[in-house]
Design a protein around this motif. Structure first.
Motif, mmCIF file in Angstrom:
data_model
loop_
_atom_site.group_PDB
_atom_site.id
_atom_site.type_symbol
_atom_site.label_atom_id
_atom_site.label_comp_id
_atom_site.label_asym_id
_atom_site.label_seq_id
_atom_site.Cartn_x
_atom_site.Cartn_y
_atom_site.Cartn_z
ATOM 1 N N LEU A 35 0.868 -1.168 0.000
ATOM 2 C CA LEU A 35 0.000 0.000 0.000
ATOM 3 C C LEU A 35 0.904 1.218 0.000
ATOM 4 O O LEU A 35 2.090 1.115 0.334
ATOM 5 C CB LEU A 35 -0.879 0.006 1.258
ATOM 6 C CG LEU A 35 -1.879 -1.141 1.367
ATOM 7 C CD1 LEU A 35 -2.419 -1.245 2.773
ATOM 8 C CD2 LEU A 35 -3.013 -0.941 0.379
ATOM 9 N N THR A 36 0.369 2.375 -0.338
ATOM 10 C CA THR A 36 1.166 3.589 -0.216
ATOM 11 C C THR A 36 1.060 4.089 1.221
ATOM 12 O O THR A 36 0.132 3.721 1.953
ATOM 13 C CB THR A 36 0.673 4.689 -1.171
ATOM 14 O OG1 THR A 36 -0.641 5.098 -0.760
ATOM 15 C CG2 THR A 36 0.661 4.202 -2.626
ATOM 16 N N LYS A 42 -4.719 6.856 5.678
ATOM 17 C CA LYS A 42 -6.151 7.066 5.465
ATOM 18 C C LYS A 42 -6.959 5.887 6.005
ATOM 19 O O LYS A 42 -7.976 6.068 6.668
ATOM 20 C CB LYS A 42 -6.418 7.273 3.976
ATOM 21 C CG LYS A 42 -7.815 7.702 3.661
ATOM 22 C CD LYS A 42 -7.945 8.065 2.191
ATOM 23 C CE LYS A 42 -9.360 8.483 1.865
ATOM 24 N NZ LYS A 42 -9.510 8.827 0.451
ATOM 25 N N LEU A 43 -6.493 4.682 5.741
ATOM 26 C CA LEU A 43 -7.189 3.491 6.216
ATOM 27 C C LEU A 43 -7.221 3.460 7.748
ATOM 28 O O LEU A 43 -8.247 3.151 8.348
ATOM 29 C CB LEU A 43 -6.504 2.238 5.669
ATOM 30 C CG LEU A 43 -7.273 0.954 5.871
ATOM 31 C CD1 LEU A 43 -7.078 0.054 4.664
ATOM 32 C CD2 LEU A 43 -6.847 0.229 7.113
ATOM 33 N N CYS A 44 -6.103 3.796 8.373
ATOM 34 C CA CYS A 44 -6.041 3.778 9.844
ATOM 35 C C CYS A 44 -6.988 4.795 10.468
ATOM 36 O O CYS A 44 -7.607 4.531 11.496
ATOM 37 C CB CYS A 44 -4.612 4.037 10.312
ATOM 38 S SG CYS A 44 -3.499 2.649 10.019
ATOM 39 N N LYS A 45 -7.107 5.946 9.840
ATOM 40 C CA LYS A 45 -8.005 6.981 10.375
ATOM 41 C C LYS A 45 -9.471 6.640 10.121
ATOM 42 O O LYS A 45 -10.316 6.785 10.995
ATOM 43 C CB LYS A 45 -7.672 8.336 9.756
ATOM 44 C CG LYS A 45 -6.369 8.900 10.238
ATOM 45 C CD LYS A 45 -6.054 10.214 9.546
ATOM 46 C CE LYS A 45 -4.702 10.737 9.997
ATOM 47 N NZ LYS A 45 -4.325 11.962 9.267
ATOM 48 N N LYS A 46 -9.760 6.184 8.903
ATOM 49 C CA LYS A 46 -11.146 5.949 8.506
ATOM 50 C C LYS A 46 -11.707 4.639 9.056
ATOM 51 O O LYS A 46 -12.891 4.524 9.341
ATOM 52 C CB LYS A 46 -11.238 5.952 6.984
ATOM 53 C CG LYS A 46 -12.645 5.871 6.446
ATOM 54 C CD LYS A 46 -12.669 6.020 4.940
ATOM 55 C CE LYS A 46 -14.083 5.953 4.418
ATOM 56 N NZ LYS A 46 -14.137 6.087 2.961
ATOM 57 N N HIS A 47 -10.849 3.621 9.188
ATOM 58 C CA HIS A 47 -11.304 2.290 9.594
ATOM 59 C C HIS A 47 -10.519 1.776 10.795
ATOM 60 O O HIS A 47 -10.074 0.626 10.807
ATOM 61 C CB HIS A 47 -11.171 1.308 8.427
ATOM 62 C CG HIS A 47 -11.980 1.678 7.233
ATOM 63 N ND1 HIS A 47 -13.354 1.607 7.216
ATOM 64 C CD2 HIS A 47 -11.611 2.159 6.015
ATOM 65 C CE1 HIS A 47 -13.797 2.011 6.033
ATOM 66 N NE2 HIS A 47 -12.767 2.349 5.292
#
Length: 111
Positions: A35-36, A42-47
């Motif tokens: 992943l970038t 973004k994934l850690c913040k959103k999910h």
């Protein structure tokens, strides 16, 4: 730098493994497992609910130039704590702690 969203798979470890063994078990082409850094943040913040809680880690593979790294994100009641390791770091992570390993979704999922 911002990058496009990507569907991911979240795996939970069930046996002991090094980073190389974890990601190697998901496929031989490590580039496809990366992943970038933007996608990871973004994934850690959103999910955040997908991340392993109680101070245990969730692992993400990423690449900078020609080197592979693993982001380890730990979740505590006061927030997220990221750490970065080289893929070659040879510590053995114990499956009994059910660490999570995140990768791009490689196989389409039938709904």
């Amino acid at each position: 730098m911002a990058t496009e969203d990507v569907a991911v798979q979240v795996h939970e470890m069930v046996k002991d493994a090094t980073f190389a063994q974890m990601f190697g078990s998901l496929g031989a082409d490590l580039d496809r497992l990366c992943l970038t850094q933007h996608q990871i943040k973004k994934l850690c913040k959103k999910h955040a609910n997908w991340l392993r809680a109680d101070g245990y880690g969730t692992f993400f593979l990423f690449k900078v130039e020609d080197r592979y790294f693993v982001a380890r994100v730990r979740v505590y009641s006061d927030g997220l704590y990221p750490y970065v390791h080289l893929l070659e770091y040879d510590a053995v992570w114990h499956g009994e702690y059910r660490y999570r390993v995140v990768s791009p979704q490689l196989v389409p999922v039938a709904v």
